[in-house]
Structures are given as structure tokens and as C-alpha cells.
Design an enzyme around this catalytic site. Structure first.
Site, PDB file in Angstrom:
ATOM      1  N   ALA A   1      36.428  43.220  31.249  1.00 37.72           N
ATOM      2  CA  ALA A   1      35.998  43.926  32.454  1.00 37.72           C
ATOM      3  C   ALA A   1      37.040  43.674  33.525  1.00 37.72           C
ATOM      4  O   ALA A   1      37.607  42.579  33.608  1.00 37.72           O
ATOM      5  CB  ALA A   1      34.627  43.436  32.921  1.00 37.72           C
ATOM      6  N   CYS A   2      37.312  44.681  34.313  1.00 33.79           N
ATOM      7  CA  CYS A   2      38.233  44.570  35.442  1.00 33.79           C
ATOM      8  C   CYS A   2      39.594  44.055  34.963  1.00 33.79           C
ATOM      9  O   CYS A   2      40.090  44.486  33.925  1.00 33.79           O
ATOM     10  CB  CYS A   2      37.606  43.670  36.508  1.00 33.79           C
ATOM     11  SG  CYS A   2      38.307  43.854  38.167  1.00 33.79           S
TER      12      CYS A   2
END
Length: 211
Positions: free
Chosen positions: A99-100
Site C-alpha cells: 500500500a502507498c
């Protein structure tokens, strides 16, 4: 099913807690937080810590490995124990996910070479430095790799994984359980639609935080 979520100092909480809420609700699933240095790991806002009891060596063959982003990502880019572990578990994991800016760590470890991936909009161009094709999409699936754009996109990515792992019915049930039906008060969730002033403020706040 065994899910390992990697933490390091300076992680962004929602990057990992969102996917934890989704994947941890799947049947017959155990989620463990893992860190190179077990103990209390503090987030980027320095007001929340997670007590990680598992070291890298304690989790040799997770079915799913997931790493989030945050300002601390910049300190995880050099090759070392974490990168070696990521390369090792990637060989046997059903899914390797991020994520990210967690995808930048995966990219630096070499596991995303030649793949399409996404990350936070402020760092999207950096993926190309590691032989990765940047994709300006909220969730990208390429082979057994699942990457999410910034922060909240980790929930979408985790629900996508839930569908692959446990079927659409179960994934939708989890979405209902966590009542994930976003209706944000502002139309400013991406560079394409955010007002110029919001973009200016966001870039100023992120300056120096994202590589």
C-alpha cells in the site's frame, strides 16, 4: 492462511490497518505483524505504536506478505535483511502486496522488476528508477503482485485480494461488515479532481516526507 504485514518506524497507520481489517476477517486466516526489530514500532505521526512480536526469521513462508508506506519508507530502501526476507518470501507467497510507498520498498528489493505497479501520487515517478512501470491506478494486479495507491487505496487492494483468496461473496461480506461505502464530503481525493489550493497545501505538507 497466513498473512504477514511488515512494519517499520515511520509507517503510515491506515496503509496497514485498512488491509488488516479486511484480510483479518477472512475465514481460517491469521494475520501477524512482522518487523526487522520486534517491539513497539511507532507510526509517522508518532502517536501510535504497534507491539510487534514477530521478527523476520519467525515468519519464513507467509501465504500473503504486505508492506505499507509512510515517511519511514525512505530508511528501508537500502539492501539488507528486510530486502533479503522480501525476496525469499516472495518466492513462495501466493501474493506479495503493498500500500502507498510500500511498493517502492518492494521495487528496491527487486521483486517488482519488469512489473506494473502503483504507489502514492507524490512518488509514482520513482518506481521507474527500479525497472518498474508506473501505473496511475488505484489498484494494480500484475502476476501475484498487488499494489495500491496512497493510504486509503490499501482497503480497495485488500478487498480485491479478498476476492481472489476467498471468493467474491466473502469479499463483499467483509466490505459490508466494515461498512466500506465511502461518501467523502469533498471531491479532492486525486490530483485529477482536487482544487489547486488543496494540491498546493498537500504538496507542501508532503515535501520531504515521501521519496
Amino acid at each position: 492462511m497466513h498473512v504477514a504485514i511488515v512494519l517499520y518506524p515511520g509507517f503510515t497507520s491506515l496503509d496497514v490497518i485498512g488491509p488488516y481489517e479486511v484480510l483479518g476477517r477472512l475465514p481460517d486466516t491469521e494475520v501477524v505483524f512482522v518487523a526487522e526489530q520486534p517491539g513497539l514500532v511507532r507510526n509517522d505521526l508518532r502517536s501510535l505504536s504497534i507491539n510487534v512480536v514477530a521478527g523476520l526469521a519467525d515468519v519464513p513462508e507467509p501465504d500473503v506478505v504486505l508492506i505499507g508506506g509512510g515517511p519511514g519508507q525512505a530508511d528501508q530502501m537500502a539492501d539488507g535483511n528486510l530486502h533479503e526476507w522480501l525476496r525469499t518470501v516472495d518466492r513462495t507467497a501466493a501474493w506479495t502486496a503493498s500500500a502507498c510507498t510500500g511498493s517502492l520498498i518492494l521495487a528496491a528489493a527487486g521483486v517488482l522488476n519488469g512489473r506494473r505497479a502503483t504507489t502514492h501520487w507524490a512518488a509514482l515517478g520513482n518506481l521507474a528508477e527500479f525497472g518498474v512501470t508506473p501505473a496511475n491506478e488505484r489498484v494494480v494486479i500484475d502476476g501475484h503482485y498487488a499494489t495500491a495507491a496512497g493510504v486509503s487505496a490499501g482497503i480497495d487492494m485488500a478487498l480485491t485480494l479478498a476476492g481472489f483468496l476467498a471468493g467474491d461473496d466473502m469479499a463483499q461480506a467483509v466490505q459490508l461488515i466494515i461498512e466500506y461505502a465511502p461518501e467523502p464530503p469533498y471531491h479532492a481525493g486525486s490530483l485529477d479532481v482536487a482544487p489547486a489550493k488543496a494540491v498546493e497545501i498537500a504538496k507542501a505538507k508532503l515535501s520531504g516526507r515521501l521519496s
